[in-house]
Scaffold this active site. Structure first.
Site, mmCIF file in Angstrom:
data_model
loop_
_atom_site.group_PDB
_atom_site.id
_atom_site.type_symbol
_atom_site.label_atom_id
_atom_site.label_comp_id
_atom_site.label_asym_id
_atom_site.label_seq_id
_atom_site.Cartn_x
_atom_site.Cartn_y
_atom_site.Cartn_z
ATOM 1 N N GLY A 42 30.646 50.018 8.962
ATOM 2 C CA GLY A 42 29.349 50.540 9.348
ATOM 3 C C GLY A 42 28.655 49.738 10.428
ATOM 4 C CB SER A 147 19.445 53.004 8.807
ATOM 5 O OG SER A 147 19.935 51.680 8.977
ATOM 6 N N GLY A 182 9.151 43.814 18.999
ATOM 7 C CA GLY A 182 9.311 43.729 17.553
ATOM 8 C C GLY A 182 9.663 42.321 17.109
ATOM 9 C CB ALA A 183 7.704 39.550 15.916
ATOM 10 C CD GLU A 189 19.186 37.693 12.220
ATOM 11 O OE1 GLU A 189 19.110 37.338 11.024
ATOM 12 O OE2 GLU A 189 20.004 38.559 12.629
ATOM 13 C CG ASP A 315 20.187 50.805 5.491
ATOM 14 O OD1 ASP A 315 20.058 50.006 4.538
ATOM 15 O OD2 ASP A 315 20.465 50.438 6.655
ATOM 16 C CG MET A 321 16.102 50.079 5.205
ATOM 17 S SD MET A 321 15.387 50.976 6.585
ATOM 18 C CE MET A 321 16.660 52.206 6.879
ATOM 19 C CG LEU A 322 18.031 43.739 3.198
ATOM 20 C CD1 LEU A 322 17.490 42.849 2.090
ATOM 21 C CD2 LEU A 322 18.083 42.987 4.526
ATOM 22 C CG HIS A 447 20.872 12.071 -4.219
ATOM 23 N ND1 HIS A 447 19.768 12.449 -3.494
ATOM 24 C CD2 HIS A 447 21.163 10.798 -3.854
ATOM 25 C CE1 HIS A 447 19.389 11.439 -2.723
ATOM 26 N NE2 HIS A 447 20.222 10.421 -2.930
#
Length: 468
Positions: A42, A147, A182-183, A189, A315, A321-322, A447
């Site tokens: 996809g 989508s 678009g932010a 990315e 989607d 929408m992941l 650690h």
């Protein structure tokens, strides 16, 4: 193809569709998957998640060689960008992943048809491919068509000067000035990729902050860090027109609340304002499937549409929408179709922004908890106080855990910092099992490790972090 009768026919070979097909086949259902792209995976695998991460990784290496290695005592000179090789590597990553899915289909004996799937009637799918039309019959049809890019009215995408995320992943050269409209996740990315490679990047956002859907504190910190990396932001601003020419693209900008217009000139403009469900040519509406005003297919808690025997996931049904959300739905639906009890915990679906540092979140934000009137406690811990982050030289950001004020149950976690996308998994698992912040805080963490920041933030919920 000899066999045209199946228990399940999946339309769409993206993360939701191909995973649903694999799980259905594992459960003994005769399964077919229809995908018109000619390559499985996809949008995510072909022109989304995977190629963008390949470029993010490559551009990160380049930026580290140019700007970061000297601080570690590694002296380099004459560093050059080889963009064609970088793009070739990206394409190979995509191809290898696609071949991997095809192998899994063969392993599980899933019929894979290349062509456009259309629901001719309940129980019947027509596949239009290069060799004509094949009709499949199925007890269950699964719509997993995903989508598509949301267009911006008045801005025509040509994938050359004005590009979608698809075009931004395949630019032939580094633009001098890239404007990102678009932010959100995609814009930041891809803006980061091209900024690292030398472009001037301006991000234009209609709302008043970057990552507007994220926790407000995380959004502000993300913007500050990206500004230090050289990205410029024009917030509360809308783009009303775009004119292309031989010298670039001229955008007309206006304040979101109205006011005097201005112009901004770019070599390339990326439109990244979100995605919309893809149902074009699917025959779903004609078959009687209910679709809402925004184009999303309406389903119930078992992914059933309004037509018996037709289901939908991913989607195309909305929500986050992941890719991994679609995968979880694909598995759950396959198990339901096999008579099992499939389930998705939507409050425990993580989200990740693969900038550097990364941004990761799960559950509710502070703003949401306040709006819902839920009393909560906050625990925060900065990576600047984490020994491993200091040793690595990557210590921007913090971990923030939100817990119920009465029960201490973890309600959300928000991280900006190194490897945030991997670190969030611990909290997602905790939320899946209804963990309290104290449960995480009392769990031993190796650690030195970045994950100790999670432990410390959990301890901070109770006001007792150890290292601040």
């Amino acid at each position: 193809m000899a066999d045209t009768e199946f228990d399940v026919v999946v339309i769409g070979g993206g993360p939701g569709g191909y995973v649903a097909a694999i799980r259905a086949a594992q459960l003994g259902l005769r399964t077919a998957c229809v995908e018109k792209r000619g390559a499985l995976g996809g949008t995510c695998l072909n022109v989304g998640c995977i190629p963008s991460k390949a470029l993010l990784q490559s551009s990160h290496h380049y930026a580290e060689a140019v700007h970061g290695l000297a601080a570690h005592g590694v002296k380099v000179s004459g560093v050059e960008l080889d963009l064609p090789t970088m793009m070739a590597r990206k394409r190979k990553v995509v191809a290898d992943n696609t071949k991997g899915i095809e192998f899994l289909f063969k392993k599980h004996k899933i019929a894979y048809l290349v062509g456009a799937g259309r629901i001719a009637a309940p129980g019947s799918v027509e596949v239009s491919g290069k060799d004509g039309v094949t009709t499949l019959t199925a007890k269950s049809i699964v719509i997993a068509t995903g989508s598509d890019v949301t267009p911006l009215p008045g801005i025509a995408i040509d994938e050359k000067q004005i590009v979608s995320s698809t075009g931004a992943l395949d630019l032939p050269q580094v633009p001098k000035h890239l404007v990102v409209i678009g932010a959100g996740v995609i814009g930041l990315e891809l803006g980061s990729v091209w900024r690292r490679l030398g472009a001037e990047v301006t991000v234009v956002e209609f709302l008043d902050r970057a990552l507007p859907q994220h926790d407000g504190e995380i959004s502000k910190q993300t913007q500050r860090i990206l500004e230090r990396q050289g990205l410029a932001f024009r917030l509360s601003t809308k783009v009303t027109a775009a004119k292309t020419g031989g010298t670039g693209v001229t955008l007309t900008l206006e304040p979101a609340k109205g006011g005097e217009a201005s112009e901004l000139v770019a070599d390339v403009v990326l439109v990244a304002i979100g995605r919309r469900p893809y149902t074009e040519g699917l025959g779903a509406h004609e078959a009687g499937v209910a679709i809402d005003a925004r184009g999303f297919i309406t389903v119930d808690s078992h992914f059933r549409t309004s037509v018996p025997g037709i289901y939908a996931i991913g989607d195309v049904i909305g929500g986050a929408m992941l890719a991994h959300k679609a995968e979880e739905e694909g598995v759950a639906l396959a198990e339901i179709l096999a008579g099992q009890a499939g389930h998705v915990t939507y409050d425990a679906i993580p989200g990740v922004v693969y900038t550097w540092p990364e941004v990761a979140n799960v559950g509710r934000t502070e703003e949401q908890l306040k709006a819902e009137g839920i009393a909560y406690k906050v625990g925060k811990f900065p990576f600047s106080a984490n020994g491993r982050a200091r040793a690595n030289g990557d210590f921007d950001g913090f971990v923030k855990i939100l817990a119920d004020a009465r029960t201490d149950r973890v309600l959300g976690c928000h991280i900006i910092g190194p490897a945030a996308g991997d670190l969030i998994a611990e909290v997602v698992l905790g939320m899946e099992f209804a963990a309290a912040a104290e449960d995480i805080g009392r769990t031993s963490h190796a650690h030195p490790s970045l994950a100790e920041a999670i432990k410390e933030a959990a301890l901070a919920v109770d006001g007792r972090p150890l290292h601040i």
